[in-house]
Design a protein around this motif. Structure first.
Motif, PDB file in Angstrom:
ATOM      1  N   GLN A 248      -9.735  -1.933   2.449  1.00 23.75           N
ATOM      2  CA  GLN A 248      -8.612  -2.380   1.665  1.00 23.75           C
ATOM      3  C   GLN A 248      -8.216  -1.553   0.704  1.00 23.75           C
ATOM      4  O   GLN A 248      -6.901  -1.565   0.221  1.00 23.75           O
ATOM      5  CB  GLN A 248      -9.435  -3.579   0.689  1.00 23.75           C
ATOM      6  N   GLN A 249      -8.879  -0.618   0.236  1.00 27.27           N
ATOM      7  CA  GLN A 249      -8.707   0.598  -0.867  1.00 27.27           C
ATOM      8  C   GLN A 249      -8.740   1.804  -0.273  1.00 27.27           C
ATOM      9  O   GLN A 249      -9.683   2.501  -0.619  1.00 27.27           O
ATOM     10  CB  GLN A 249      -9.017   0.429  -1.979  1.00 27.27           C
TER      11      GLN A 249
ATOM     12  N   SER B  60     -16.010   6.807  -4.625  1.00 24.99           N
ATOM     13  CA  SER B  60     -14.587   6.341  -5.160  1.00 24.99           C
ATOM     14  C   SER B  60     -14.036   7.508  -6.103  1.00 24.99           C
ATOM     15  O   SER B  60     -14.629   8.462  -6.069  1.00 24.99           O
ATOM     16  CB  SER B  60     -15.183   4.999  -5.896  1.00 24.99           C
ATOM     17  N   GLN B  61     -13.227   7.000  -6.862  1.00 24.82           N
ATOM     18  CA  GLN B  61     -12.165   7.816  -7.610  1.00 24.82           C
ATOM     19  C   GLN B  61     -13.015   8.570  -8.573  1.00 24.82           C
ATOM     20  O   GLN B  61     -13.951   8.150  -9.310  1.00 24.82           O
ATOM     21  CB  GLN B  61     -11.169   7.059  -8.426  1.00 24.82           C
TER      22      GLN B  61
ATOM     23  N   SER C  36      -7.995   8.687  -5.594  1.00 28.99           N
ATOM     24  CA  SER C  36      -7.953   7.268  -5.799  1.00 28.99           C
ATOM     25  C   SER C  36      -8.548   6.574  -4.600  1.00 28.99           C
ATOM     26  O   SER C  36      -8.899   7.074  -3.666  1.00 28.99           O
ATOM     27  CB  SER C  36      -6.306   6.972  -5.930  1.00 28.99           C
ATOM     28  N   GLY C  37      -8.777   5.304  -4.754  1.00 26.71           N
ATOM     29  CA  GLY C  37      -9.194   4.307  -3.632  1.00 26.71           C
ATOM     30  C   GLY C  37     -10.800   4.900  -3.426  1.00 26.71           C
ATOM     31  O   GLY C  37     -11.417   5.127  -4.312  1.00 26.71           O
ATOM     32  N   LYS C  38     -11.344   4.538  -2.201  1.00 22.66           N
ATOM     33  CA  LYS C  38     -12.690   4.765  -1.965  1.00 22.66           C
ATOM     34  C   LYS C  38     -12.960   4.776  -0.453  1.00 22.66           C
ATOM     35  O   LYS C  38     -12.028   4.517   0.328  1.00 22.66           O
ATOM     36  CB  LYS C  38     -13.693   3.542  -2.700  1.00 22.66           C
TER      37      LYS C  38
ATOM     38  N   MET D 106       0.846  -1.116   0.151  1.00 21.48           N
ATOM     39  CA  MET D 106      -0.043   0.118  -0.097  1.00 21.48           C
ATOM     40  C   MET D 106       0.856   1.198  -0.051  1.00 21.48           C
ATOM     41  O   MET D 106       1.840   1.340   0.547  1.00 21.48           O
ATOM     42  CB  MET D 106      -0.840  -0.002   1.205  1.00 21.48           C
TER      43      MET D 106
ATOM     44  N   ASP E 171     -11.864   3.295   3.061  1.00 21.69           N
ATOM     45  CA  ASP E 171     -12.112   1.856   3.061  1.00 21.69           C
ATOM     46  C   ASP E 171     -10.811   1.214   3.547  1.00 21.69           C
ATOM     47  O   ASP E 171      -9.853   1.721   3.595  1.00 21.69           O
ATOM     48  CB  ASP E 171     -12.119   1.484   1.491  1.00 21.69           C
TER      49      ASP E 171
ATOM     50  N   TRP F 125      -8.796   5.995   0.414  1.00 22.60           N
ATOM     51  CA  TRP F 125      -8.613   7.079  -0.364  1.00 22.60           C
ATOM     52  C   TRP F 125      -7.726   7.961  -0.170  1.00 22.60           C
ATOM     53  O   TRP F 125      -7.374   8.194   0.761  1.00 22.60           O
ATOM     54  CB  TRP F 125     -10.002   7.488  -0.532  1.00 22.60           C
TER      55      TRP F 125
END
Length: 286
Positions: A85-86, A65-66, A50-52, A1, A83, A88
């Motif tokens: 996992q992803q 999100s993005q 980027s990400g969410k 990450m 988030d 932002w």
């Protein structure tokens, strides 16, 4: 990450009461990083780069999100969370000021839809970057930041207009546009035909929508606005009656005096004295 980071700027003092930057910056959040629940005392716009994550306001939750922006108004109870996992990365700007409410009303956000997918994420990102890169504590820095904020808001306004169906304007919108025209042009030699032309309707239609929405005719509104502006100038006491008349769009001093007396009950020459003698039951209606 990718590494977590935050670059931000907060303004502690403003020279511009009309519109001012409260804070701005860019941040890549840690997984699950959250702010709130809490309220802000300013308008706040985030652009997800980027990400969410999720944005919560008014008891409802939106996934963001993005390429999407989310918007918070002053005094709204909000929370936003990256988030797991992803997480932002986002840019943001917070702003307030006397005209902030009027500008915010023209953005593509509503209470039912506080999230907007921009058509130009690169342009929005650049606009927010310009605000941040202009940061500083000097008056010229603030002027540059506010200038870039106006450009950012203008870009969002374009997307607001593009998202609306091309239907005929409502009668209330005609009236609002006519009032804006009057407020910007009352000091010139304008007629009601000019006002009607400026909003794209006939004089008779303008009369009907004014009576429906304002309860008075356009000419009565224009005259009342001019007379109230004249009252302000008379109270200031540094202009002659002839100068006041011209300043509010009357180019015949005697006609101005007649209209003024009909509206206020006294001629302009006696207005200041009449105000001083009047009982203290509140300010003159403006």
């Amino acid at each position: 990450m990718a590494d977590v980071y935050k670059q931000s700027f907060k303004q502690n003092y403003t020279n511009n009461i009309e519109l001012s930057i409260f804070n701005c910056g860019i941040e890549r959040c840690a997984p699950g990083q959250t702010w709130g629940p809490g309220i802000r005392d300013h308008y706040l716009i985030h652009l997800v780069l980027s990400g969410k994550g999720v944005f919560e306001v008014g008891g409802r939750t939106w996934e963001v999100s993005q390429g999407q922006l989310f918007f918070a108004r002053p005094s709204q109870l909000i929370r936003y969370t990256a988030d797991e996992q992803q997480p932002w990365e986002y840019s943001w700007v917070g702003f307030n000021g006397a005209c902030a409410h009027k500008l915010a009303a023209q953005l593509p956000f509503t209470d039912d839809s506080p999230v907007h997918h921009t058509h130009d994420p690169d342009g929005m990102r650049a606009a927010l970057a310009n605000i941040y890169s202009s940061r500083g504590l000097q008056p010229q820095d603030e002027a540059a930041m506010v200038g870039y904020l106006y450009l950012f808001i203008a870009s969002l306004m374009k997307e607001t207009s593009a998202g609306k169906p091309h239907t005929a304007s409502s009668s209330s919108q005609y009236v609002l546009n006519a009032i804006k025209y009057i407020q910007f042009n009352y000091s010139h030699d304008i007629s009601i035909d000019d006002v009607a032309k400026s909003v794209g309707v006939s004089r008779s239609h303008l009369y009907r929508v004014f009576m429906l929405n304002v309860g008075k005719s356009p000419i009565d509104y224009l005259t009342e606005y001019r007379i109230n502006e004249a009252c302000k100038l008379l109270r200031a006491g540094n202009l002659s009656i002839a100068e006041v008349a011209v300043s509010v769009g009357f180019f015949d001093q005697f006609y101005f005096s007649r209209v003024f007396k009909r509206a206020k009950g006294v001629p302009p020459s006696k207005y200041f004295a009449a105000q001083a003698d009047a009982p203290a039951d509140g300010p003159d209606h403006q």
